[in-house]
Design a protein around this motif. Structure first.
Motif, PDB file in Angstrom:
ATOM      1  N   ASP A  31      -7.334  -2.083   8.268  1.00 38.45           N
ATOM      2  CA  ASP A  31      -7.955  -2.865   9.325  1.00 38.45           C
ATOM      3  C   ASP A  31      -6.989  -3.968   9.745  1.00 38.45           C
ATOM      4  O   ASP A  31      -5.891  -4.094   9.200  1.00 38.45           O
ATOM      5  CB  ASP A  31      -9.296  -3.436   8.856  1.00 38.45           C
ATOM      6  N   ARG A  32      -7.362  -4.745  10.737  1.00 39.53           N
ATOM      7  CA  ARG A  32      -6.498  -5.810  11.236  1.00 39.53           C
ATOM      8  C   ARG A  32      -6.060  -6.737  10.120  1.00 39.53           C
ATOM      9  O   ARG A  32      -4.872  -7.039   9.966  1.00 39.53           O
ATOM     10  CB  ARG A  32      -7.216  -6.615  12.327  1.00 39.53           C
ATOM     11  N   GLN A  33      -7.009  -7.158   9.313  1.00 34.62           N
ATOM     12  CA  GLN A  33      -6.708  -8.077   8.213  1.00 34.62           C
ATOM     13  C   GLN A  33      -5.744  -7.441   7.211  1.00 34.62           C
ATOM     14  O   GLN A  33      -4.803  -8.070   6.741  1.00 34.62           O
ATOM     15  CB  GLN A  33      -8.002  -8.495   7.522  1.00 34.62           C
ATOM     16  N   GLY A  34      -5.957  -6.189   6.896  1.00 33.02           N
ATOM     17  CA  GLY A  34      -5.088  -5.493   5.952  1.00 33.02           C
ATOM     18  C   GLY A  34      -3.679  -5.292   6.497  1.00 33.02           C
ATOM     19  O   GLY A  34      -2.697  -5.428   5.772  1.00 33.02           O
ATOM     20  N   LEU A  35      -3.584  -4.980   7.797  1.00 31.86           N
ATOM     21  CA  LEU A  35      -2.273  -4.780   8.398  1.00 31.86           C
ATOM     22  C   LEU A  35      -1.484  -6.082   8.436  1.00 31.86           C
ATOM     23  O   LEU A  35      -0.291  -6.113   8.118  1.00 31.86           O
ATOM     24  CB  LEU A  35      -2.419  -4.187   9.800  1.00 31.86           C
ATOM     25  N   LEU A  36      -2.146  -7.166   8.798  1.00 28.03           N
ATOM     26  CA  LEU A  36      -1.479  -8.474   8.800  1.00 28.03           C
ATOM     27  C   LEU A  36      -1.036  -8.856   7.388  1.00 28.03           C
ATOM     28  O   LEU A  36       0.069  -9.374   7.191  1.00 28.03           O
ATOM     29  CB  LEU A  36      -2.402  -9.548   9.378  1.00 28.03           C
ATOM     30  N   ALA A  37      -1.875  -8.581   6.414  1.00 26.33           N
ATOM     31  CA  ALA A  37      -1.551  -8.934   5.025  1.00 26.33           C
ATOM     32  C   ALA A  37      -0.382  -8.107   4.510  1.00 26.33           C
ATOM     33  O   ALA A  37       0.518  -8.640   3.858  1.00 26.33           O
ATOM     34  CB  ALA A  37      -2.770  -8.748   4.130  1.00 26.33           C
ATOM     35  N   VAL A  38      -0.358  -6.806   4.788  1.00 31.22           N
ATOM     36  CA  VAL A  38       0.737  -5.981   4.264  1.00 31.22           C
ATOM     37  C   VAL A  38       2.054  -6.346   4.936  1.00 31.22           C
ATOM     38  O   VAL A  38       3.114  -6.272   4.314  1.00 31.22           O
ATOM     39  CB  VAL A  38       0.425  -4.471   4.354  1.00 31.22           C
ATOM     40  N   TRP A  39       2.008  -6.775   6.181  1.00 35.73           N
ATOM     41  CA  TRP A  39       3.228  -7.242   6.840  1.00 35.73           C
ATOM     42  C   TRP A  39       3.755  -8.485   6.138  1.00 35.73           C
ATOM     43  O   TRP A  39       4.918  -8.556   5.756  1.00 35.73           O
ATOM     44  CB  TRP A  39       2.940  -7.521   8.317  1.00 35.73           C
ATOM     45  N   ARG A  40       2.879  -9.439   5.950  1.00 40.09           N
ATOM     46  CA  ARG A  40       3.268 -10.703   5.294  1.00 40.09           C
ATOM     47  C   ARG A  40       3.757 -10.439   3.866  1.00 40.09           C
ATOM     48  O   ARG A  40       4.778 -10.971   3.435  1.00 40.09           O
ATOM     49  CB  ARG A  40       2.059 -11.645   5.299  1.00 40.09           C
ATOM     50  N   TRP A  97       0.804  -1.212   0.000  1.00 44.46           N
ATOM     51  CA  TRP A  97       0.000   0.000   0.000  1.00 44.46           C
ATOM     52  C   TRP A  97       0.839   1.265   0.000  1.00 44.46           C
ATOM     53  O   TRP A  97       1.815   1.377   0.735  1.00 44.46           O
ATOM     54  CB  TRP A  97      -0.906   0.027   1.228  1.00 44.46           C
ATOM     55  N   THR A  98       0.405   2.238  -0.785  1.00 39.37           N
ATOM     56  CA  THR A  98       0.943   3.585  -0.737  1.00 39.37           C
ATOM     57  C   THR A  98       0.336   4.311   0.455  1.00 39.37           C
ATOM     58  O   THR A  98       0.944   5.203   1.030  1.00 39.37           O
ATOM     59  CB  THR A  98       0.613   4.339  -2.048  1.00 39.37           C
ATOM     60  N   LEU A  99      -0.835   3.891   0.856  1.00 38.76           N
ATOM     61  CA  LEU A  99      -1.541   4.472   1.995  1.00 38.76           C
ATOM     62  C   LEU A  99      -0.768   4.262   3.292  1.00 38.76           C
ATOM     63  O   LEU A  99      -0.055   3.261   3.447  1.00 38.76           O
ATOM     64  CB  LEU A  99      -2.903   3.792   2.173  1.00 38.76           C
ATOM     65  N   HIS A 100      -0.951   5.165   4.221  1.00 38.64           N
ATOM     66  CA  HIS A 100      -0.350   4.999   5.544  1.00 38.64           C
ATOM     67  C   HIS A 100      -0.980   3.770   6.204  1.00 38.64           C
ATOM     68  O   HIS A 100      -2.201   3.561   6.107  1.00 38.64           O
ATOM     69  CB  HIS A 100      -0.592   6.243   6.397  1.00 38.64           C
ATOM     70  N   PRO A 101      -0.194   2.938   6.883  1.00 42.44           N
ATOM     71  CA  PRO A 101      -0.737   1.721   7.494  1.00 42.44           C
ATOM     72  C   PRO A 101      -1.816   1.970   8.547  1.00 42.44           C
ATOM     73  O   PRO A 101      -2.599   1.065   8.853  1.00 42.44           O
ATOM     74  CB  PRO A 101       0.488   1.041   8.135  1.00 42.44           C
ATOM     75  N   ARG A 102      -1.920   3.191   9.080  1.00 39.77           N
ATOM     76  CA  ARG A 102      -2.948   3.468  10.092  1.00 39.77           C
ATOM     77  C   ARG A 102      -4.360   3.237   9.556  1.00 39.77           C
ATOM     78  O   ARG A 102      -5.286   2.996  10.306  1.00 39.77           O
ATOM     79  CB  ARG A 102      -2.813   4.887  10.630  1.00 39.77           C
ATOM     80  N   PHE A 103      -4.525   3.332   8.232  1.00 42.20           N
ATOM     81  CA  PHE A 103      -5.852   3.205   7.658  1.00 42.20           C
ATOM     82  C   PHE A 103      -6.297   1.754   7.485  1.00 42.20           C
ATOM     83  O   PHE A 103      -7.472   1.493   7.246  1.00 42.20           O
ATOM     84  CB  PHE A 103      -5.913   3.918   6.299  1.00 42.20           C
ATOM     85  N   ALA A 112       7.637   1.101   9.078  1.00 42.80           N
ATOM     86  CA  ALA A 112       6.412   1.859   9.343  1.00 42.80           C
ATOM     87  C   ALA A 112       5.239   0.928   9.622  1.00 42.80           C
ATOM     88  O   ALA A 112       4.392   1.219  10.471  1.00 42.80           O
ATOM     89  CB  ALA A 112       6.095   2.787   8.171  1.00 42.80           C
ATOM     90  N   VAL A 113       5.190  -0.201   8.932  1.00 42.91           N
ATOM     91  CA  VAL A 113       4.140  -1.190   9.198  1.00 42.91           C
ATOM     92  C   VAL A 113       4.340  -1.758  10.602  1.00 42.91           C
ATOM     93  O   VAL A 113       3.385  -1.909  11.377  1.00 42.91           O
ATOM     94  CB  VAL A 113       4.148  -2.313   8.132  1.00 42.91           C
ATOM     95  N   HIS A 114       5.573  -2.060  10.955  1.00 40.50           N
ATOM     96  CA  HIS A 114       5.904  -2.575  12.282  1.00 40.50           C
ATOM     97  C   HIS A 114       5.503  -1.572  13.370  1.00 40.50           C
ATOM     98  O   HIS A 114       4.915  -1.947  14.389  1.00 40.50           O
ATOM     99  CB  HIS A 114       7.407  -2.882  12.354  1.00 40.50           C
ATOM    100  N   GLU A 115       5.803  -0.302  13.138  1.00 45.07           N
ATOM    101  CA  GLU A 115       5.450   0.736  14.106  1.00 45.07           C
ATOM    102  C   GLU A 115       3.938   0.794  14.335  1.00 45.07           C
ATOM    103  O   GLU A 115       3.472   0.904  15.469  1.00 45.07           O
ATOM    104  CB  GLU A 115       5.973   2.086  13.617  1.00 45.07           C
ATOM    105  N   GLU A 116       3.176   0.729  13.263  1.00 37.26           N
ATOM    106  CA  GLU A 116       1.710   0.740  13.386  1.00 37.26           C
ATOM    107  C   GLU A 116       1.217  -0.488  14.134  1.00 37.26           C
ATOM    108  O   GLU A 116       0.335  -0.406  14.987  1.00 37.26           O
ATOM    109  CB  GLU A 116       1.058   0.834  12.014  1.00 37.26           C
ATOM    110  N   ALA A 117       1.798  -1.642  13.825  1.00 36.18           N
ATOM    111  CA  ALA A 117       1.402  -2.877  14.499  1.00 36.18           C
ATOM    112  C   ALA A 117       1.681  -2.779  16.004  1.00 36.18           C
ATOM    113  O   ALA A 117       0.831  -3.162  16.824  1.00 36.18           O
ATOM    114  CB  ALA A 117       2.129  -4.070  13.893  1.00 36.18           C
ATOM    115  N   CYS A 118       2.843  -2.270  16.358  1.00 34.62           N
ATOM    116  CA  CYS A 118       3.194  -2.118  17.779  1.00 34.62           C
ATOM    117  C   CYS A 118       2.227  -1.163  18.477  1.00 34.62           C
ATOM    118  O   CYS A 118       1.811  -1.412  19.610  1.00 34.62           O
ATOM    119  CB  CYS A 118       4.625  -1.629  17.920  1.00 34.62           C
TER     120      CYS A 118
END
Length: 141
Positions: A12-21, A4-10, A62-68
């Motif tokens: 959802d849980r599923q999207g954040l897990l997917a972008v990390w993977r 995603w070009t979008l900031h990870p804050r936007f 940045a994804v890690h920071e949002e997850a934390c």
């Protein structure tokens, strides 16, 4: 794969897990550690960067920071040490395309989050530098 070009804050849980993977998969591809996804169009902007490995690590950071911030335990050891890295240019058209794409997903997966975000204007992931322009040519319409 969606980086995603979008900031990870936007996300959802599923999207954040997917972008990390998917970010970890992209890192493996950029480091030559896998044969799959080598030609995936989402990787073009990272490959075009002067330091692709540093860029993907900055993306993952940045994804890690949002997850934390949300209380998730993503493994910091999955990406390398952070160093200053030049940003990657992204277009306003690409950001808007992804925003509409995410909102459609949220309307189904997380209606409450959809309501929270639907009137907002998105911001970029910190790695990206926003400039005017159309949807990226590598994007699938």
């Amino acid at each position: 794969m969606r980086l995603w070009t979008l900031h990870p804050r936007f996300l959802d849980r599923q999207g954040l897990l997917a972008v990390w993977r998917e970010g970890l998969l992209a890192r493996a591809v950029l480091h030559g550690r896998t044969r799959g996804y080598r030609h995936h169009p989402q990787l073009e902007r990272f490959r075009a960067h002067a330091e692709p490995s540093l860029a993907i690590d900055a993306y993952l950071a940045a994804v890690h920071e949002e997850a934390c911030a949300r209380g998730y335990l993503f493994d910091r050891g999955k990406f390398g040490p952070l160093r200053p890295v030049a940003g990657i240019v992204a277009t306003a058209g690409q950001l808007e395309f992804e925003w509409r794409h995410l909102l459609r997903k949220l309307a189904v997966r997380d209606p409450a989050l959809y309501e929270r975000w639907r009137e907002r204007r998105p911001t970029c992931h910190p790695l990206f530098l926003l400039e005017p322009g159309p949807v990226a040519p590598w994007e699938r319409p």
